[in-house]
Enzyme design. Structure first.
Site, PDB file in Angstrom:
ATOM      1  N   ASP A 122      -6.927  -4.815 -46.343  1.00  0.00           N
ATOM      2  CA  ASP A 122      -7.725  -6.072 -47.206  1.00  0.00           C
ATOM      3  C   ASP A 122      -8.618  -7.022 -47.359  1.00  0.00           C
ATOM      4  O   ASP A 122      -9.909  -7.299 -47.194  1.00  0.00           O
ATOM      5  CB  ASP A 122      -6.193  -7.409 -47.658  1.00  0.00           C
ATOM      6  CG  ASP A 122      -5.210  -6.559 -48.835  1.00  0.00           C
ATOM      7  OD1 ASP A 122      -5.116  -6.041 -48.990  1.00  0.00           O
ATOM      8  OD2 ASP A 122      -3.753  -7.659 -48.470  1.00  0.00           O
ATOM      9  N   LYS A 167      -1.460  -0.804 -44.200  1.00  0.00           N
ATOM     10  CA  LYS A 167      -2.073  -1.636 -43.193  1.00  0.00           C
ATOM     11  C   LYS A 167      -1.117  -1.724 -42.198  1.00  0.00           C
ATOM     12  O   LYS A 167      -0.542  -0.054 -42.378  1.00  0.00           O
ATOM     13  CB  LYS A 167      -1.101  -3.256 -43.005  1.00  0.00           C
ATOM     14  CG  LYS A 167      -1.227  -4.416 -44.586  1.00  0.00           C
ATOM     15  CD  LYS A 167      -1.315  -5.519 -44.326  1.00  0.00           C
ATOM     16  CE  LYS A 167      -1.263  -6.106 -45.863  1.00  0.00           C
ATOM     17  NZ  LYS A 167      -1.272  -7.702 -45.780  1.00  0.00           N
ATOM     18  N   ASP A 177      -3.450  -0.990 -54.307  1.00  0.00           N
ATOM     19  CA  ASP A 177      -4.695  -2.361 -54.009  1.00  0.00           C
ATOM     20  C   ASP A 177      -5.774  -1.534 -53.301  1.00  0.00           C
ATOM     21  O   ASP A 177      -6.668  -2.246 -53.336  1.00  0.00           O
ATOM     22  CB  ASP A 177      -3.461  -3.384 -53.655  1.00  0.00           C
ATOM     23  CG  ASP A 177      -2.276  -3.540 -54.299  1.00  0.00           C
ATOM     24  OD1 ASP A 177      -2.267  -2.697 -54.793  1.00  0.00           O
ATOM     25  OD2 ASP A 177      -2.009  -4.643 -54.126  1.00  0.00           O
ATOM     26  N   SER A 248      -1.724  -3.780 -59.541  1.00  0.00           N
ATOM     27  CA  SER A 248      -1.721  -2.601 -58.814  1.00  0.00           C
ATOM     28  C   SER A 248      -2.355  -1.644 -59.390  1.00  0.00           C
ATOM     29  O   SER A 248      -3.824  -1.020 -59.215  1.00  0.00           O
ATOM     30  CB  SER A 248      -0.560  -2.177 -58.625  1.00  0.00           C
ATOM     31  OG  SER A 248       0.195  -1.122 -59.429  1.00  0.00           O
TER      32      SER A 248
END
Length: 406
Positions: A122, A167, A177, A248
């Site tokens: 992100d 992540k 995403d 998404s």
């Protein structure tokens, strides 16, 4: 007599002075001295941008935080402001972006509240605005920040098959995403500074996600894929998450039309991405509601609790319209984008007396795993908070409006 006239004159002077002082209106501390009225003659893109500025004079405030943060949602909003500036040449919009960037990036290029070792995909998204700012200002802080983000991607952990983890705290997982968060930046940097030598790797990210989240029955994409198949939400045979979350797929759609800006003509990966774009667009068109909008959980319109959601609808408008304008999608998708945008304006936009506009019915946030645990079920997605003017909606609304010249 002379004394009498002097007394009368003095009394008149006091009365006049008192009257003048009383006639001066003291501004109410709760009322702005120059309230901004937003004209309904402006395009929707500017009406939303000016409404955002009216509510939050500085971009870092849009998350309603007390501290300045490097944030993918603010990056999304600033991306829309950058595109609005390119369209209007109004420096109000570019200044808004630049002011944020100078608050969150110091003179050496260090990014505030950014940790590379968290390996959060992100965090890459906001980097897209730095190309524009570096070109505009020639300020080395932006170049140094760009290099920092590229360095993150060089060390970012990957699945065994070569896909970026979403992540570090979500090992072996790729989420739809993440393609929007990482791929357009990766492509822009690689084309500009690295002689486009990583295009195959960028195409591979889209291929891995598409092939491992694709549903044969609906043509839709599941929210995420766990290559290890160890997460509780993951199907033990396929690793797919259990539900279709519209936003998404909105992220993935926007990622495709944006990354195509950087893939050279003649590269085989270009047709591959355009193929994914067409297939997913066809599947999404089948689930468009008669209002033009899409539901939070894409394929279950009649299930109690489901609702027509703003951010995904805006993202699909942008992808459909840009996809047609660029020649990737047939003309019918431009018409579907227009229908959807009209539905957003008619059903989800609220207008104040002073012209300020608000976008409603935005899913505040959604994910998988974590604490508290998010299981990807229908009940989870419709149970997340529904917000007004959340950045997941305002930025895509501006992009959607621009894509239709609205």
């Amino acid at each position: 007599m002379k004394v009498g006239f002097e007394i009368v004159g003095f009394v008149v002077f006091l009365l006049l002075s008192f009257g003048c002082k009383q006639s001066v209106k003291t501004p109410n501390a709760q009322e702005p001295l120059n309230p901004m009225v937003i004209s309904d003659s402006l395009p929707w893109s500017e009406r939303m941008a000016l409404s955002v500025i009216k509510r939050h004079p500085e971009a870092w405030q849009t998350e309603n935080d007390s501290v300045v943060k490097w944030n993918y949602k603010i990056g999304l909003l600033c991306t829309s402001f950058e595109e609005l500036f390119k369209k209007t040449r109004n420096i109000k919009y570019s200044d808004y972006v630049e002011a944020y960037s100078k608050k969150v990036i110091d003179s050496s290029g260090q990014i505030l509240n950014y940790r590379m070792d968290a390996y959060n995909i992100d965090m890459i998204n906001s980097g897209k605005i730095l190309f524009f700012l570096y070109d505009k200002t020639n300020d080395k802080r932006y170049l140094n920040a760009l290099r920092t983000l590229r360095l993150q991607l060089k060390g970012h952990p990957r699945t065994k098959s070569g896909g970026f983890w979403h992540k570090k705290i979500y090992p072996n997982q790729m989420w739809l995403d993440g393609l929007y968060m990482g791929a357009p930046f990766y492509a822009a940097y690689n084309v500009r500074f690295e002689k486009a030598d990583k295009i195959d790797d960028i195409i591979k990210q889209f291929r891995l996600v598409y092939q491992n989240t694709f549903d044969e029955e609906t043509g839709l994409l599941y929210h995420a894929w766990d290559e290890s198949k160890q997460m509780e939400w993951a199907d033990k045979l396929t690793g797919k998450s259990p539900g279709f979350w519209s936003r998404s797929m909105g992220w993935y759609m926007m990622a495709m039309v944006d990354v195509l800006d950087y893939i050279p003509d003649g590269h085989p990966g270009r047709d591959e991405i355009i193929g994914y774009l067409n297939k997913l667009s066809e599947a999404l068109a089948k689930h468009q509601h008669e209002t033009g909008l899409w539901y939070q959980v894409t394929d279950l319109p009649n299930k109690e609790g489901n609702y027509l959601e703003a951010s995904a609808s805006c993202m699909f408008v942008y992808a459909f319209a840009k996809g047609h304008t660029k020649g990737y999608l047939p003309e019918k998708y431009y018409s579907l984008a227009q229908k959807a945008f009209n539905g957003i304006v008619n059903a989800l936009i609220k207008i104040d007396e002073d012209g300020e506009i608000h976008i409603t019915q935005i899913c505040g946030s959604a994910g998988l795993g974590g604490i508290p645990y998010r299981d990807g079920s229908f009940e989870y997605y419709v149970g997340e908070k529904i917000k007004t003017d959340n950045l997941h909606g305002t930025g895509p609304f501006i992009l959607a409006a621009l894509s239709l010249d609205q």
